[in-house]
Structures are given as C-alpha cells and as structure tokens.
Design an enzyme around this catalytic site. Structure first.
Site, PDB file in Angstrom:
ATOM      1  N   ARG A  53     -11.441 -22.170  22.412  1.00 41.98           N
ATOM      2  CA  ARG A  53     -10.805 -21.468  23.520  1.00 41.98           C
ATOM      3  C   ARG A  53      -9.306 -21.727  23.483  1.00 41.98           C
ATOM      4  O   ARG A  53      -8.834 -22.676  22.872  1.00 41.98           O
ATOM      5  CB  ARG A  53     -11.414 -21.880  24.856  1.00 41.98           C
ATOM      6  CG  ARG A  53     -11.204 -23.330  25.236  1.00 41.98           C
ATOM      7  CD  ARG A  53     -12.070 -23.742  26.422  1.00 41.98           C
ATOM      8  NE  ARG A  53     -11.721 -23.045  27.639  1.00 41.98           N
ATOM      9  CZ  ARG A  53     -12.547 -22.226  28.274  1.00 41.98           C
ATOM     10  NH1 ARG A  53     -13.746 -21.989  27.822  1.00 41.98           N
ATOM     11  NH2 ARG A  53     -12.174 -21.651  29.393  1.00 41.98           N
ATOM     12  N   GLU A  81     -17.591 -12.924  33.602  1.00 38.65           N
ATOM     13  CA  GLU A  81     -18.285 -13.039  34.878  1.00 38.65           C
ATOM     14  C   GLU A  81     -17.289 -12.609  35.953  1.00 38.65           C
ATOM     15  O   GLU A  81     -16.163 -13.116  36.000  1.00 38.65           O
ATOM     16  CB  GLU A  81     -18.716 -14.495  35.120  1.00 38.65           C
ATOM     17  CG  GLU A  81     -19.474 -14.593  36.425  1.00 38.65           C
ATOM     18  CD  GLU A  81     -19.954 -16.003  36.770  1.00 38.65           C
ATOM     19  OE1 GLU A  81     -19.742 -16.935  35.976  1.00 38.65           O
ATOM     20  OE2 GLU A  81     -20.534 -16.140  37.860  1.00 38.65           O
ATOM     21  N   LYS A 108     -10.856 -20.375  35.857  1.00 39.71           N
ATOM     22  CA  LYS A 108     -10.893 -19.490  37.013  1.00 39.71           C
ATOM     23  C   LYS A 108     -11.098 -20.271  38.309  1.00 39.71           C
ATOM     24  O   LYS A 108     -10.539 -19.918  39.340  1.00 39.71           O
ATOM     25  CB  LYS A 108     -11.996 -18.448  36.846  1.00 39.71           C
ATOM     26  CG  LYS A 108     -11.594 -17.304  35.940  1.00 39.71           C
ATOM     27  CD  LYS A 108     -12.640 -16.216  35.918  1.00 39.71           C
ATOM     28  CE  LYS A 108     -13.806 -16.618  35.046  1.00 39.71           C
ATOM     29  NZ  LYS A 108     -14.723 -15.506  34.778  1.00 39.71           N
TER      30      LYS A 108
HETATM   31  P1  ATP Z   1     -13.133 -20.047  32.979  1.00 36.30           P
HETATM   32  O1  ATP Z   1     -13.398 -21.304  32.227  1.00 36.30           O
HETATM   33  O2  ATP Z   1     -11.694 -19.695  33.088  1.00 36.30           O
HETATM   34  O3  ATP Z   1     -13.811 -19.978  34.296  1.00 36.30           O
HETATM   35  P2  ATP Z   1     -15.210 -18.562  31.782  1.00 36.30           P
HETATM   36  O4  ATP Z   1     -15.567 -18.915  30.399  1.00 36.30           O
HETATM   37  O5  ATP Z   1     -16.101 -19.051  32.846  1.00 36.30           O
HETATM   38  O6  ATP Z   1     -13.703 -18.905  32.051  1.00 36.30           O
HETATM   39  P3  ATP Z   1     -16.046 -15.848  31.545  1.00 36.30           P
HETATM   40  O7  ATP Z   1     -15.815 -14.756  32.502  1.00 36.30           O
HETATM   41  O8  ATP Z   1     -17.418 -16.348  31.366  1.00 36.30           O
HETATM   42  O9  ATP Z   1     -15.062 -17.016  31.973  1.00 36.30           O
HETATM   43  O10 ATP Z   1     -15.404 -15.489  30.145  1.00 36.30           O
HETATM   44  C1  ATP Z   1     -15.594 -14.286  29.465  1.00 36.30           C
HETATM   45  C2  ATP Z   1     -15.356 -14.522  28.010  1.00 36.30           C
HETATM   46  O11 ATP Z   1     -14.039 -15.013  27.803  1.00 36.30           O
HETATM   47  C3  ATP Z   1     -16.305 -15.562  27.447  1.00 36.30           C
HETATM   48  O12 ATP Z   1     -16.820 -15.093  26.227  1.00 36.30           O
HETATM   49  C4  ATP Z   1     -15.440 -16.781  27.260  1.00 36.30           C
HETATM   50  O13 ATP Z   1     -15.887 -17.530  26.165  1.00 36.30           O
HETATM   51  C5  ATP Z   1     -14.058 -16.182  27.012  1.00 36.30           C
HETATM   52  N1  ATP Z   1     -13.015 -17.113  27.437  1.00 36.30           N
HETATM   53  C6  ATP Z   1     -12.869 -17.697  28.643  1.00 36.30           C
HETATM   54  N2  ATP Z   1     -11.829 -18.546  28.649  1.00 36.30           N
HETATM   55  C7  ATP Z   1     -11.282 -18.495  27.404  1.00 36.30           C
HETATM   56  C8  ATP Z   1     -10.175 -19.148  26.770  1.00 36.30           C
HETATM   57  N3  ATP Z   1      -9.417 -20.032  27.423  1.00 36.30           N
HETATM   58  N4  ATP Z   1      -9.924 -18.848  25.469  1.00 36.30           N
HETATM   59  C9  ATP Z   1     -10.680 -17.951  24.813  1.00 36.30           C
HETATM   60  N5  ATP Z   1     -11.732 -17.312  25.345  1.00 36.30           N
HETATM   61  C10 ATP Z   1     -12.041 -17.568  26.626  1.00 36.30           C
HETATM   62 MG    MG Z   2     -18.317 -18.398  31.756  1.00 36.41          MG
END
Ligand code: ATP
Ligand code: MG
Length: 574
Positions: free
Chosen positions: A271, A45, A281
């Site tokens: 994760r 995102e 984020k």
């Molecule tokens: P955050 O929790 O940091 O805001 P998010 O999951 O909201 O991260 P996205 O932009 O939706 O961020 O993530 C894109 C992809 O990266 C998703 O498939 C998510 O599962 C993966 N991802 C995000 N954080 C991690 C992590 N700490 N370890 C592994 N994969 C991750």
């Molecule tokens: Mg997300």
C-alpha cells in the site's frame, strides 16, 4: 471538469513488464489462462472518501485493464450497513471519474449479490463445509487460540446440516438478535493461519442498508463476499494490498469449497504510505468529525476531493502513481514527490499572472496621474501557444512588502532607498523616498520614478539584478489567499515518543489565510479548479468558497521544489 482519459499504451511486444503484477499477467496471457482475458476491479468500501492511496489502486486496476485490452469494474464493497453511506458512494464515483477512468456500465455492488451469497451459504452447509455457531463473539474470541496455540472446536461444529440449515434460514428471517449466531466455515481450528480457524462467513446485523433497506438482517463477511463477488464478475486478477496476504488462503478456500470454475487469482502489492500524511479512512473521518479540518475536501486532506480543491490535477496524480511503482514490501514515499509531480505538470501548463499578498503602495511620481498604459506579458514561457495578455500600469502600483528593505542586507537585489529594480513585464523604477507613519515609524508608501526607456524590461547601459512582481492599484482585484502547509508536523504522524495520538501532531500553521491581497484583473474570469501561477509565489486555483465579494485562492503548491533538491543531493552523493 472531466479530463482526457490517460494514455492506454500497451506494452511493446518483447519488452520487460514494468512490475511483478504485469509480469504475472503476461505469463497468464502466454499460458492462455482465462483465454488471455484481463478483468480487474476497484473495490472500495463506501465508508469514507477516497484518498491518494486509493488512487494508486485505481491507477493500477484501471491501468492494467487498459494496457492489456481488458476491463475494470467499479465495485462497492458494501457489506457493513453501519458505516456506509450514499454520500460516499457518490463521492467515490466522482473521484474515479475525475482521475480520468471509466467503468462504462460496469458499476456493481456486493449488495447486489446478497441473494447469491446467501444461496452459496446454504450450499456450504449442505456439503458439510459450514455450520451455524451459537457462540457469542466473546466466546469465539476465547476459543480461537493464539499464534502459538491452536484453537478449540466450537461445540456446535458437528451439529447436523439439517439443523444448521434450519437455523441459517431463521437467521435470515430475523428470528435471532444481533450477535447471537454466525455462519462459520468448517476449516481447521489448528491451522497456523488464524484466518482459517473456522472464520465467520455471515453475521446478524439488524440495520438499514443504504441500498437494500431492511431486506436483509444477515450480512456476509468481507473475505467471503469478496471472493464470491470476484467470481461472479469473472475477475481474472484480484489486486489488493499486502494486509490481505494472510487472507488469501481463505479467499481460495471459499472458491474451492464451492467448486467454482475459472477462479480469480488474488495478488497483493504494497500500500502507499506518504510522509506527513495519514492514509486511513477511519482517522481521516476522525479529523472531519472532530472539526480539525473543514471537511473531507479540505485542501489539506490527502483525499482525492481535498487534492482536487487544493488544485492538484488528475495528470499529476496519475504521474505520481506511475513513478512510485509497485512493490511487494511496504515503504514510505516522500510527500515532496507528490508535490514535485504537480509542479512539473503545472510548470508546463499553467498560465502566469501577478498578485501581491502583502501590498505596499508605490507612487511613480513622474508617471502622469489618471493615465493607464497597457503592457504586454507572456502567459507561459514554457508554452509559446499560450500567447500574451495586457497588464495595466499606472501611477500607483502595489508591490510585495517583503520586496522592499529600508536597510538592505548584503546582496539584496530587490528595492531599497536609491536603488533600482525591474518591474516584471514593465519598467525599471528607482526608490526616491520612503514615507513613514510619524507615530509608529511603519512604512506606509514609497515614492519612485520610472525610466520610460526601459519598457518591457530593457535596461540600456546598466545592470539591474532584481525583478519583482506588482499590480496596478486602481485595476487590481481584491482576493483572499489561503496558504497551506503540511497537516502534520511529524513525518510519521502516528508516532510521537510513545504517545499514539496523531492529533497531537497536527500542524497549527497548516492553514494561513491572507486577506487584503491584490491580483491582476485578468484573474476575474477564473473559475474553481482552473489552475495558474502567481509569479514568484506559487501555483494556485480558485476555491469554490469564492462569492461575489471577491476571489478566494488556494495555493496548490509553492514554487520551491524540495524534491528536485533531494534528487540533486542524492546524485551528488552517489
Ligand atoms: P483505509 O485503510 O484507508 O480505510 P481500506 O483498505 O479500508 O482503506 P477500501 O475501500 O477497502 O479501503 O479500499 C479499496 C481498495 O483500495 C482496496 O483494494 C485497497 O487495498 C486499496 N487501498 C486502500 N488503501 C490503499 C493504499 N494506501 N495504497 C494502495 N491501495 C490502497
Ligand atoms: Mg478495506
């Protein structure tokens, strides 16, 4: 700047898959599912910069595609116009590319599918699988039930498909204010999985979107948009993190309710969590907007942009993602492993130089004034092909203040009055006199003699244990050196004796700026992101802040390898 793509070695036939996801893929290939095709996607995102957790997901999604001769799409999951921005869209592309991965022409946006997603919304209404609900968010929350109690049906659940269709079209046309209505799936208000209690599929948001402008005021919700986007792109394996496990039934419901063929399969993995590091984020944005760091690319940030500016290499990050592996249960990885991967990479590849952070002048009294000798230094003892360079030596040199002790402690092998020390790539010198400020007693200069027979480090007929780094005063370049430490003082920055405020765990010494440093002249040509070692001090890169005034160096990592020690200890313990 772009590095070579990572090796795409396919697994040897008959070998055991590396992890449970590769096991599933190989099973699917054997059974002929999707005709053996592997198509994945990385779906960020664009509401912030990518961090090292995302690198894990990038390496996994692009990595399995490469290994199984498939493809991986870059898809922006841009369904929330309030938090998203083109700055993020651009930084994400730069970061994925820098990590060494290539989506070729397969860059997609969920917003490209808004039309299709809307049409499918109408289909769900027509087939009795969705309805327009007039409850406010507050009322929906109240009627959702709890983990132990079922929810209550919305009073609008049984309104006719015609009425819902009419309202849905008017929602799209902008007739209703934000939050006044939603399109909800008609599933089961008594489901033990709260995600299935008639979840919202669309909401009204009169906001300008960074790509579609004001074309839409109706935005799809994540679970619905994600499942349909995966299907549109013919994704075979939709890899995501564990927090989506409870959403999988809704993901599957969306595809089934629309009776879509060749459905993608969602698979969850743990994760990445890292000690001393925040990977959210939202919280990273808070550090940026609150001025606690200099920006998203501050070298203390766990963002890809921050790690890059700090001097991390894509090779080290990919190696790290490889080593941590994949699991189905959450765990915390020691940040020392990440640093270890960088040290291993740079130890092999980084050319060595000398620099002095805290200079102390040494006058070599038996060396002719005005004369300059060129000594030969080995660029990288780990890599013969890296060759040698010339280092100037003259009557006045600078050494590290800490490499001299007026009163040396036992076993001190560096310089002290009357004692000898070897200058790296140079001569053996002996300290003959200590010049002090008569007022303060502070040491201002040393007087020494050198032994011309010891050029290059030979020590005929004597033992000299210590070797120290140095630069020639007249030729050395001034530099500002930035030393970084962990951004947080606690290994779990989110926790502090009940106080849930990560800001109180910030490390006040995470950045130490050293001015007045001196480095050897060969570093004049170094550019941002080039890496090198300053002997005995660490691995460094040039910060883009550097102006004509002088070099600014970032220490990427020190030479002390805490991870190697941890490993050694655990071996000894075993
Ligand atoms: P955050 O929790 O940091 O805001 P998010 O999951 O909201 O991260 P996205 O932009 O939706 O961020 O993530 C894109 C992809 O990266 C998703 O498939 C998510 O599962 C993966 N991802 C995000 N954080 C991690 C992590 N700490 N370890 C592994 N994969 C991750
Ligand atoms: Mg997300």
């Amino acid at each position: 700047m772009a590095d070579a793509a990572p090796p795409a070695s396919s697994p040897a036939p008959g070998s055991t898959p590396r992890d449970f996801i590769r096991e599933i893929i190989e099973d699917d290939q054997r059974s002929g599912k999707h005709a053996g095709r592997v198509t994945t996607r990385f779906p960020p995102e664009p509401n912030g910069y990518l961090h090292i957790g995302h690198a894990k997901s990038i390496c996994l999604n692009f990595g399995v595609a490469l290994e199984y001769h498939g493809t991986c799409n870059l898809r922006f999951d841009d369904t929330n116009p309030l938090k998203e921005d083109v700055e993020y869209v651009e930084s994400i592309q730069a970061d994925v590319r820098w990590l060494g991965f290539d989506w070729e022409d397969r860059i997609f946006y969920a917003s490209d599918y808004f039309g299709k997603l809307y049409e499918f919304g109408e289909t769900l209404i027509r087939t009795g699988k969705a309805f327009v609900c007039d409850l406010s968010a507050e009322e929906v929350k109240k009627t959702r039930g709890t983990l132990t109690e079922p929810g209550k049906n919305s009073p609008f659940r049984d309104r006719s498909a015609e009425e819902s269709l009419d309202l849905f079209r008017r929602m799209r046309a902008g007739e209703f204010p934000d939050g006044s209505r939603t399109l909800r799936a008609k599933i089961d208000m008594a489901s033990p999985n709260i995600n299935l209690r008639d979840p919202a599929l669309f909401r009204i948001r009169k906001a300008t979107h960074h790509r579609t402008g004001d074309a839409w005021c109706l935005y799809p919700m994540y679970d619905y948009a994600h499942a349909i986007s995966d299907w549109i792109e013919e994704i075979t394996h939709s890899l995501c993190t564990l927090e989506f496990e409870d959403h999988r039934p809704l993901y599957d419901w969306c595809l089934e309710a629309l009776d879509l063929p060749n459905r993608p399969r969602q698979i969850e993995f743990a994760r990445l969590n890292l000690t001393y590091t925040l990977l959210s984020k939202r919280k990273l944005l808070h550090l940026v907007t609150g001025g606690h760091v200099r920006g998203w690319d501050d070298p203390r940030m766990p963002t890809i942009a921050g790690l890059r500016r700090r001097g991390f290499t894509p090779e080290a990050i990919r190696d790290f993602c490889d080593r941590i592996g994949l699991a189905k249960r959450d765990s915390v990885v020691d940040v020392a492993l990440l640093e270890h991967c960088l040290r291993e990479d740079l130890n092999r590849r980084a050319p060595r130089f000398m620099g002095v952070l805290d200079p102390l002048r040494v006058v070599i009294t038996n060396f002719p004034a005005g004369s300059v000798e060129e000594l030969t230094a080995v660029n990288n003892p780990e890599d013969a092909a890296a060759g040698t360079r010339k280092v100037p030596f003259s009557r006045e040199i600078l050494i590290e203040r800490d490499d001299f002790r007026d009163v040396p402690p036992p076993k001190y092998h560096r310089l002290s009055p009357g004692q000898e020390v070897r200058l790296r790539w140079g001569y053996i010198i002996r300290c003959e006199e200590v010049v002090k400020d008569p007022a303060t007693g502070a040491i201002v200069e040393l007087r020494a003699t050198y032994d011309p027979a010891t050029r290059g480090g030979d020590a005929p007929g004597r033992k000299v244990k210590g070797t120290i780094h140095w630069v020639s005063a007249a030729q050395a370049l001034p530099a500002e050196v930035r030393l970084y430490d962990r951004l947080f003082v606690r290994s779990d920055p989110d926790e502090m004796e009940g106080v849930k405020d990560f800001l109180s765990n910030l490390n006040p010494d995470s950045l130490v700026v050293k001015t007045g440093c001196r480095v050897e002249p060969a570093l004049a040509e170094k550019r941002p992101l080039e890496f090198f070692q300053l002997e005995r001090i660490g691995y460094f890169t040039v910060d883009p802040d550097a102006t004509t005034g002088g070099l600014v160096l970032n220490r990427s990592v020190s030479l002390r390898d805490t991870w190697a020690r941890i490993e050694k200890k655990s071996r000894e313990g075993a």
